[in-house]
Design an enzyme around this catalytic site. Sequence first.
Site, PDB file in Angstrom:
ATOM      1  N   LEU A 128       3.942   1.600   0.486  1.00  0.00           N
ATOM      2  CA  LEU A 128       2.520   1.221   1.670  1.00  0.00           C
ATOM      3  C   LEU A 128       2.018  -0.222   2.214  1.00  0.00           C
ATOM      4  O   LEU A 128       2.606  -0.983   2.170  1.00  0.00           O
ATOM      5  CB  LEU A 128       1.251   2.059   0.706  1.00  0.00           C
ATOM      6  N   ASP A 129       1.967   0.095   3.645  1.00  0.00           N
ATOM      7  CA  ASP A 129       1.385  -1.465   4.567  1.00  0.00           C
ATOM      8  C   ASP A 129       0.335  -1.455   3.825  1.00  0.00           C
ATOM      9  O   ASP A 129      -0.311  -1.592   3.251  1.00  0.00           O
ATOM     10  CB  ASP A 129       1.063  -1.259   5.704  1.00  0.00           C
ATOM     11  N   LEU A 130       0.392  -2.959   3.757  1.00  0.00           N
ATOM     12  CA  LEU A 130      -0.988  -4.539   3.324  1.00  0.00           C
ATOM     13  C   LEU A 130      -1.695  -3.672   3.636  1.00  0.00           C
ATOM     14  O   LEU A 130      -3.054  -3.515   1.934  1.00  0.00           O
ATOM     15  CB  LEU A 130      -0.754  -5.361   4.238  1.00  0.00           C
TER      16      LEU A 130
ATOM     17  N   THR B   9      -3.327  -0.414   3.615  1.00  0.00           N
ATOM     18  CA  THR B   9      -2.843   0.403   3.869  1.00  0.00           C
ATOM     19  C   THR B   9      -3.735   0.909   2.249  1.00  0.00           C
ATOM     20  O   THR B   9      -3.466  -0.078   1.219  1.00  0.00           O
ATOM     21  CB  THR B   9      -1.741   1.951   3.622  1.00  0.00           C
TER      22      THR B   9
ATOM     23  N   ARG C 111       0.171   4.949  11.789  1.00  0.00           N
ATOM     24  CA  ARG C 111       0.043   4.176  12.112  1.00  0.00           C
ATOM     25  C   ARG C 111       1.098   4.093  13.855  1.00  0.00           C
ATOM     26  O   ARG C 111       0.007   3.858  15.114  1.00  0.00           O
ATOM     27  CB  ARG C 111       0.216   3.025  12.097  1.00  0.00           C
TER      28      ARG C 111
END
Length: 236
Positions: free
Chosen positions: A103-105, A107, A191
């Site tokens: 998961l992105d930073l 998210t 995104r």
Amino acid sequence: MKQRVQKLIALAGLASRREAEKWIEQGRVTVNGRIVQLGEQADPDRDHVAVDGRPLRLEETPVYVLLNKPAGYVTTLRDPRGRPVVTELLRDVPARLFPVGRLDLTTEGLLLLTNDGKLAWRLTHPRHEVTKTYLVRVRGRLTREAQRTLETGVMLEDGITAPARVAGVRGSDSHTWLELTIHEGRNRQVRRMCEAVGYPVSRLKRIRLAFLELGTLAPGQYRHLTREEVARLKRL
Ligand code: URA
């Protein structure tokens, strides 16, 4: 990190904590060869814990944890830039876990962590098409046309996306919330999909992975999967 001995026994899958407490009271449990009393702790990385003379093998015990990842944590095991890493939130789990997928930073939401490499591999392999649902907030009011493009396929630089499911659309002129379900796992996919149809994401939270729900776990909290959940994951 030290843990109560009954907890280590439970995590090794040998018995419930209550049952393990009985074993300790019965003098069946040793740490470094010495019989322990109820309430004592041991460090799974350093101490030798045994039940009836048989050592606990914590490293080999598969552990499956569902974490509500807060924004601001990276899902790698170490960060050269010194940002907080998700495993810091699992300090009291005596196993070396790694995240299943990324998961992105920024998210938030459902992140599975395990030391079961085989299952992790299967869950992230594109062929298995495990569905992931995200609660997404985008800027502006989502048009029907944009929704349809998300649902049919968005052209990204690494190719067109597979059809996604859009549900629960609600919002105002300033922003829209939607639930987006995908089964691919490309980098920053949600995104990039939303941005490609003209709607930059302002908040992103994963709420479902296959049949697993984030539920009411607070950010930073985690729970162990039940035996049934693990069995079901293995059947996917
Ligand atoms: N899609 C994204 O864009 N980011 C995530 O963290 C997960 C899915």
